[in-house]
Write an enzyme that holds these catalytic residues in place. Sequence first.
Site, mmCIF file in Angstrom:
data_model
loop_
_atom_site.group_PDB
_atom_site.id
_atom_site.type_symbol
_atom_site.label_atom_id
_atom_site.label_comp_id
_atom_site.label_asym_id
_atom_site.label_seq_id
_atom_site.Cartn_x
_atom_site.Cartn_y
_atom_site.Cartn_z
ATOM 1 N N GLY B 240 21.172 26.396 -3.922
ATOM 2 C CA GLY B 240 21.267 25.472 -5.052
ATOM 3 C C GLY B 240 19.891 25.105 -5.564
ATOM 4 O O GLY B 240 19.594 25.245 -6.734
ATOM 5 N N THR B 472 21.590 25.465 4.015
ATOM 6 C CA THR B 472 20.499 24.873 4.789
ATOM 7 C C THR B 472 20.761 24.862 6.284
ATOM 8 O O THR B 472 19.838 24.751 7.075
ATOM 9 C CB THR B 472 20.300 23.419 4.354
ATOM 10 O OG1 THR B 472 21.548 22.725 4.555
ATOM 11 C CG2 THR B 472 19.921 23.321 2.892
ATOM 12 N N ARG B 589 11.746 13.980 13.756
ATOM 13 C CA ARG B 589 12.422 14.807 14.762
ATOM 14 C C ARG B 589 13.162 15.958 14.090
ATOM 15 O O ARG B 589 13.765 15.785 13.032
ATOM 16 C CB ARG B 589 13.406 13.952 15.561
ATOM 17 C CG ARG B 589 14.198 14.765 16.586
ATOM 18 C CD ARG B 589 15.005 13.901 17.528
ATOM 19 N NE ARG B 589 14.131 13.205 18.455
ATOM 20 C CZ ARG B 589 13.959 11.897 18.519
ATOM 21 N NH1 ARG B 589 14.613 11.118 17.680
ATOM 22 N NH2 ARG B 589 13.153 11.369 19.390
ATOM 23 N N ASN B 592 17.563 20.863 14.518
ATOM 24 C CA ASN B 592 17.851 22.256 14.874
ATOM 25 C C ASN B 592 16.634 23.101 14.514
ATOM 26 O O ASN B 592 16.407 23.395 13.338
ATOM 27 C CB ASN B 592 19.096 22.749 14.122
ATOM 28 C CG ASN B 592 19.467 24.177 14.500
ATOM 29 O OD1 ASN B 592 18.596 24.995 14.817
ATOM 30 N ND2 ASN B 592 20.758 24.479 14.483
ATOM 31 N N LYS B 662 12.998 13.164 9.308
ATOM 32 C CA LYS B 662 12.804 13.227 7.874
ATOM 33 C C LYS B 662 13.374 14.569 7.391
ATOM 34 O O LYS B 662 13.721 15.426 8.189
ATOM 35 C CB LYS B 662 11.315 13.140 7.537
ATOM 36 C CG LYS B 662 10.707 11.782 7.904
ATOM 37 C CD LYS B 662 9.199 11.825 7.805
ATOM 38 C CE LYS B 662 8.609 10.464 8.146
ATOM 39 N NZ LYS B 662 7.151 10.517 8.334
ATOM 40 N N GLY B 663 13.454 14.749 6.122
ATOM 41 C CA GLY B 663 14.044 15.982 5.619
ATOM 42 C C GLY B 663 13.086 17.158 5.710
ATOM 43 O O GLY B 663 11.863 16.988 5.719
ATOM 44 N N GLY B 665 13.975 20.043 3.682
ATOM 45 C CA GLY B 665 14.434 20.937 2.619
ATOM 46 C C GLY B 665 13.388 21.263 1.580
ATOM 47 O O GLY B 665 13.442 22.308 0.951
ATOM 48 N N GLU B 666 12.454 20.359 1.347
ATOM 49 C CA GLU B 666 11.581 20.543 0.190
ATOM 50 C C GLU B 666 10.104 20.658 0.525
ATOM 51 O O GLU B 666 9.358 21.313 -0.189
ATOM 52 C CB GLU B 666 11.817 19.391 -0.802
ATOM 53 C CG GLU B 666 13.317 19.224 -0.975
ATOM 54 C CD GLU B 666 13.813 18.415 -2.135
ATOM 55 O OE1 GLU B 666 13.365 18.636 -3.261
ATOM 56 O OE2 GLU B 666 14.694 17.570 -1.893
#
Lengths: 328, 700
Positions: B240, B472, B589, B592, B662-663, B665-666
């Site tokens: 996406g 993701t 943290r 996966n 925290k994320g 993805g970006e």
Amino acid sequence: MNPFDYERPADAGAAVATVASRADAAFLGGGTNLVDLMKLGVTGPSLLVDVTGLPLDRIEPLPGGGLRIGATVRNADAAADPEVRRRYPMLARALLAGASGQVRNMATIGGNLLQRTRCVYFQDVTLACNKREPGSGCAALHGYNRHHAILGASERCVAVHPSDMAVALTALDAVVQVQGPDGERAIPIADLYTGDDPERDTALAHGELITAIDLPEPAAAPSAYRKVRDRASYAFALVSVAAVLDVDAGGTVRDARIAFGGLAHRPWRASRAEAALRGAPATGASFRTAADAELAAARPLPGNAFKVPMARSTLAAVLRGLAAREAR
Amino acid sequence: MTSAPTGSRAIGAPVPRLEGRAKVTGTAPYAYDQPVEAPLYLAAVTSTSARGHITAIDTAAADRLDGVVAVLTHENAPRLASDENAELWVLQSDEVAFRGQLIGAVVASRPEIAAQAAGLVRVEYDARPHDVEPGPGRDDLYAPATVNTGLETDTIAGDVDAAMADAAVTLDRTYSTPLQFHVPMEPQTAVARWDRDGGGDRLTLYDSTQGVIRMRQIMAAVLGLPPDRVEVISPHVGGGFGSKLRPKAHHVLVALAARTVEGRPVKFALPRRLTFAGSGYRPSTVQRIRLGADADGRLTAIAHDAVGGTSKLVEFAEQTALATRTMYAAPNRRTTHRLAALDVSVPTVMRAPGEAPGMFALESAMDELAVACGLDPIELRVRNEPGRDPETGLPYSTRNLVACLREGARRFGWTDRDPAPAARLDDGWLTGTGVAAATYPAYPVIGPSNAAIRALAGGRYRVDIAAADIGTGSRTALTQIAADALAVPLDAVDLRLGESTLPAAAPAAGSMGLGGWGSAVIAAARAFREKYGTAPAEGAEAGATGAGVPGAGKVALHAFGAQFAEVRVHADTGEIRVPRLLGVFAVGRVVNPRTARSQLTGGMVMGLSAALHEHGVMDPGPGQVVTRDLADYHIAAHADVQDVDAVWIDEADPHYNELGAKGVGEIGIVGVAAAIANAAFHATGVRVRDLPLTPDAFLR
């Protein structure tokens, strides 16, 4: 895409007769370009005659030392053929520089010669293009023309020919075997591609089928195919160079055969560069002079002025590399 | 890596994607693959004028074609209920706002017939002059009320001009980035069925979306249906990157078509060429950066003025200068955003909106400043490390930029680097190395997420949450979180997501997904255990809402990273290659490590692609993007992607969420283009300030 008929004849004569019988029929090889163009609405044949079942899929020696590559041989198979690799490495490299593995598995040698320009305006039926719709104008001239021609173009069309293989074949003086409604003929590759009329890419008449490409006996001199593009693979050439350089023991150029890709509406045989090289010392200065001789006629567009220095330095680098190989 | 929370077994384990086998064997049903009965197929008619009105639309030839079931135009389409979002006001008027706008639809028994019929629709326009390019030299730029995510448009502190006048070293440079497109492998697809029953009208939408709940809410409002009469189902999404976050015109078009042929499902996959005007994009930017520093390289002034384009139809203001608000200490500061409103399709968020283009400019400028100061670029950044967030004054929850830079330097072999540009030639290739920082906000969640847990037979549990897995790995990571929260083995958890009938959850956006959804799953597990203990009866069920961000408003929450690149530029041809990319990240943290690493390296590859290739070309003549397929809009090919590695440092951030995560993805995309441009300068001595870095930039 419009509905169309489909036939798969067993011999070349039947294929030729079938296409000749209908004005908007087309031969179908691997379909890697034609089918795209049909989906885009750029072309809409009412009959496709699939030639991939014809017995034109062999690579065999020619009397006199050359090699014949059947028109329906897949690009991948031609590139992997031991004789092609051993005797015409420039051709094998050019084939492998084109498209992707999947596309090369589908594409045929004959179809490769006849693929259409990838000019974005040619491929978009909502925009002006003299090649697609005569008289509609050329949107590329004042549009996005990074990939367009700097040699031999006109105000009517600035598209470039996309093939890598045809560039190598041009430097190799290949001959295209054709079968048509009126019989067979052989066309030197330099005469296959016409020039001045954007509507007409080649000298083939409707119904004429490429059956084979004949390669003359290769010169006993090192050759190279060098392609410069915007990414490491799967991109059309900004500039490509096919070159054979024959240098004598004294370091003088005996002969050179050079063709450019990415610069013109056809594979561009660099005759002026070749003439400048013959008899000249095989030095960097000669190579740059030869490149300048060819590129003096360049008429770059706002988006592709870089092609002039890129073609110059790429040709000089290729020739330097060939001279160094010869000296070894 | 930080050890997982006490009692944790699954979190921290490199669990392979649960749906991986189904995906690679082609059996995972994406939206378009859903087995619906007797579907019809939609093909769109798009405008070939960039601005004006439709004066005539002739559908007679299309209507006559065998197999055509319906042809929709603004003259006969069902009326919509809400024009709040002008982009979704589809087929409601004769107005044309951009070239490529959806202005009609053909519904037919086969996709080929629909496409052929769409080509037979004749449209006439009263075309008006169009304006499609944001710059330069415009006098009509304006300041939006806020930038994307509701942030301040401008921030100003101190006096940048005065500080620049007094600075020992100054830099004033302009950088630009082009239109960039998401081009996920799976294009926009939707299958809609409109039914009527005792409860009234009802829409079922199989969709490729980053958020089923948001999709349901907005579609319901546009169509005038109660939200519970719209069901959105999106089990798998083939990428996406932001393009599937918001409902777009094609969703409304397929719903209108479904309403017209009530009872029969209508399938629509946007052809790739139509995605370029139909699915959003990252607008181009022009960014002026000014830096003032003392002789030691300590910044006294930092200014970032960003100009971008937006659509007249719906405003989107990329938060391009946002990262500059937090990256470096300097007493005098300024960030601004200005927009040009254009006759173009609506831009949208694209992976790291703001940071991706903004950090190209800022981190290129920092490299230029390092050269100007004669300082190592890592040392320059270390010297300008702020103790607290420079603009809010809040302490950072965690800020491990320096640790990332140092760890990266160690792993990459930075220490022996000769800073001289254009000094290394290897077999015809000029070689160099570069570094850039990365950052991405840990945004407070955009909406609370809920989850529910139900005891199944045999000690198994079903976990329901209307989250999204857009490739993701969130399905897998959430299953891990659920297993640990319930203290059961991974394979005892059956997690469902991607359906709007599940407990409402936030969309996959802003790198907030896993943190927000994970908090909901943890809360639901806690509620479940409190209510039923460890031996629940089959069918026992409990739900809960995830906690908010504990540190919100109290600490500055950001992820950080350092990107290192090795670049080779061919001395004769200008070809550019990136043999090595290393990213070191501080992202809290990691739930996966397998899927997180994929997210980070995937982001880095996208950054490499933006650095070297991606270039959407708008032709102002027709007012259209002319690079409309993957042959003309280049993304990195396999051969461009060589050694790419991502690692992370030991970190957990309990101020952000209970997981401490925290994320991921970006942040992977952020800074890559600058690191590559900086390395290209080191290799060649040529500073490229305009993306992408194509071979012609390096020819002399």
